[in-house]
Design a protein around this motif. Sequence first.
Motif, mmCIF file in Angstrom:
data_model
loop_
_atom_site.group_PDB
_atom_site.id
_atom_site.type_symbol
_atom_site.label_atom_id
_atom_site.label_comp_id
_atom_site.label_asym_id
_atom_site.label_seq_id
_atom_site.Cartn_x
_atom_site.Cartn_y
_atom_site.Cartn_z
ATOM 1 N N TYR A 158 0.711 8.016 -9.943
ATOM 2 C CA TYR A 158 1.670 6.969 -10.292
ATOM 3 C C TYR A 158 3.107 7.423 -10.062
ATOM 4 O O TYR A 158 3.968 6.610 -9.697
ATOM 5 C CB TYR A 158 1.456 6.533 -11.734
ATOM 6 N N ASN A 164 -4.682 5.922 -1.035
ATOM 7 C CA ASN A 164 -3.761 4.790 -1.002
ATOM 8 C C ASN A 164 -3.911 3.983 -2.277
ATOM 9 O O ASN A 164 -5.034 3.682 -2.699
ATOM 10 C CB ASN A 164 -4.045 3.885 0.201
ATOM 11 N N VAL A 165 -2.794 3.650 -2.906
ATOM 12 C CA VAL A 165 -2.797 2.805 -4.099
ATOM 13 C C VAL A 165 -2.259 1.433 -3.715
ATOM 14 O O VAL A 165 -1.219 1.324 -3.071
ATOM 15 C CB VAL A 165 -1.942 3.422 -5.216
ATOM 16 N N TYR A 205 6.100 -4.741 -10.282
ATOM 17 C CA TYR A 205 5.187 -3.921 -9.487
ATOM 18 C C TYR A 205 3.979 -3.586 -10.362
ATOM 19 O O TYR A 205 4.134 -2.970 -11.418
ATOM 20 C CB TYR A 205 5.866 -2.625 -9.030
ATOM 21 N N ASP A 250 3.924 9.349 -7.619
ATOM 22 C CA ASP A 250 4.029 9.161 -6.167
ATOM 23 C C ASP A 250 4.218 7.692 -5.807
ATOM 24 O O ASP A 250 4.909 7.367 -4.830
ATOM 25 C CB ASP A 250 2.773 9.689 -5.471
ATOM 26 N N VAL A 251 3.594 6.793 -6.576
ATOM 27 C CA VAL A 251 3.767 5.363 -6.328
ATOM 28 C C VAL A 251 5.232 4.974 -6.478
ATOM 29 O O VAL A 251 5.789 4.257 -5.631
ATOM 30 C CB VAL A 251 2.883 4.529 -7.283
ATOM 31 N N VAL A 303 -0.606 -2.140 -4.697
ATOM 32 C CA VAL A 303 0.351 -2.585 -5.702
ATOM 33 C C VAL A 303 0.661 -4.055 -5.471
ATOM 34 O O VAL A 303 1.122 -4.434 -4.386
ATOM 35 C CB VAL A 303 1.656 -1.772 -5.639
ATOM 36 N N THR A 338 0.850 -1.189 0.000
ATOM 37 C CA THR A 338 0.000 0.000 0.000
ATOM 38 C C THR A 338 0.885 1.237 0.000
ATOM 39 O O THR A 338 1.786 1.368 0.833
ATOM 40 C CB THR A 338 -0.921 0.027 1.228
ATOM 41 N N VAL A 339 0.640 2.132 -0.958
ATOM 42 C CA VAL A 339 1.446 3.337 -1.098
ATOM 43 C C VAL A 339 0.537 4.557 -1.025
ATOM 44 O O VAL A 339 -0.447 4.661 -1.767
ATOM 45 C CB VAL A 339 2.209 3.346 -2.443
ATOM 46 N N VAL A 392 -0.475 8.285 -1.787
ATOM 47 C CA VAL A 392 -0.198 9.197 -2.894
ATOM 48 C C VAL A 392 -1.043 10.455 -2.740
ATOM 49 O O VAL A 392 -1.923 10.535 -1.886
ATOM 50 C CB VAL A 392 -0.470 8.532 -4.268
ATOM 51 N N PRO A 401 0.454 -1.746 -10.066
ATOM 52 C CA PRO A 401 -0.537 -0.975 -9.293
ATOM 53 C C PRO A 401 -1.956 -1.184 -9.833
ATOM 54 O O PRO A 401 -2.162 -1.362 -11.035
ATOM 55 C CB PRO A 401 -0.094 0.487 -9.490
#
Length: 266
Positions: A82, A17-18, A54, A84-85, A20, A8-9, A11, A56
């Motif tokens: 993306y 939260n994105v 990876y 930011d990911v 992945v 979880t990233v 952004v 997403p």
Amino acid sequence: MAEIRTETVAVLGGLLNVRVDVAGTGDPLVFLHSAGGLQWDPFLEGLAERYTVYAPYFPGTYPGEPNDIDHVEDLWDAVLAYDDVLSGLGIDSTLLIGHSFGGMLAAELAAHKPERISRLVLIAPIGLWHKDSPYTVADWTAKDAEGLAAVLFHNTASELVKAALTPPDDEDEAAEGLVQFLWTLGCTAKVIWPIPDKGLNKRIHRISAPALVIWGENDALIPPAYASIFGASINQAEVCMIPDCGHVPPLEQLDALNSAVNQFLD
């Protein structure tokens, strides 16, 4: 099968939260999925044997988190998310592959931050629009699953295509899958409707990474003429046309796709 973990990233300044999916070992490779959503298919499985992959989920398409799309108002939000990911994952430089809708996002990201992308693979990307080559199916984001499948696939003899078109035996599971698919189309369509031209033609020259543009010769969804258009628009681009193949090379002609991608990335 590769062991897949989901990271979880955060952004867009923590607004979103994105999720992945991550698998494999080796140099980083980021894969951006098509408008139909992320499926960990044999193409990604093969890439995970050579790289750390990876993948997403576009906001709103991760199961159980449909409202995440509310935080993405336009294409620029998606591109920044993306970017930011990549920062959140600690990736300074990566191989980047995008398919269809994901190909457009990959091209936009490579134009926005060219220094972060070492090599770029675009599989039947959208993102450019020429009036002399209109999309074969102008309302493709508004079609139901059956109507879209009819124009997605040319090589229906492929076992992977047959499997993709076979619904689960459980009716509830099949219904949930259809709802998720249609919602995913809606989420991705939000940033490209009514036509997927949001100015990429003014930015695509910024891409500095060597690029490979791959297209099915029998693509009935997005005209194969765009292969040469993308190829001519990127400074260091090769074009690969795959025979007996529609819009989904990972399912229709996996061996030919793997051969082209592996040779280019090597």
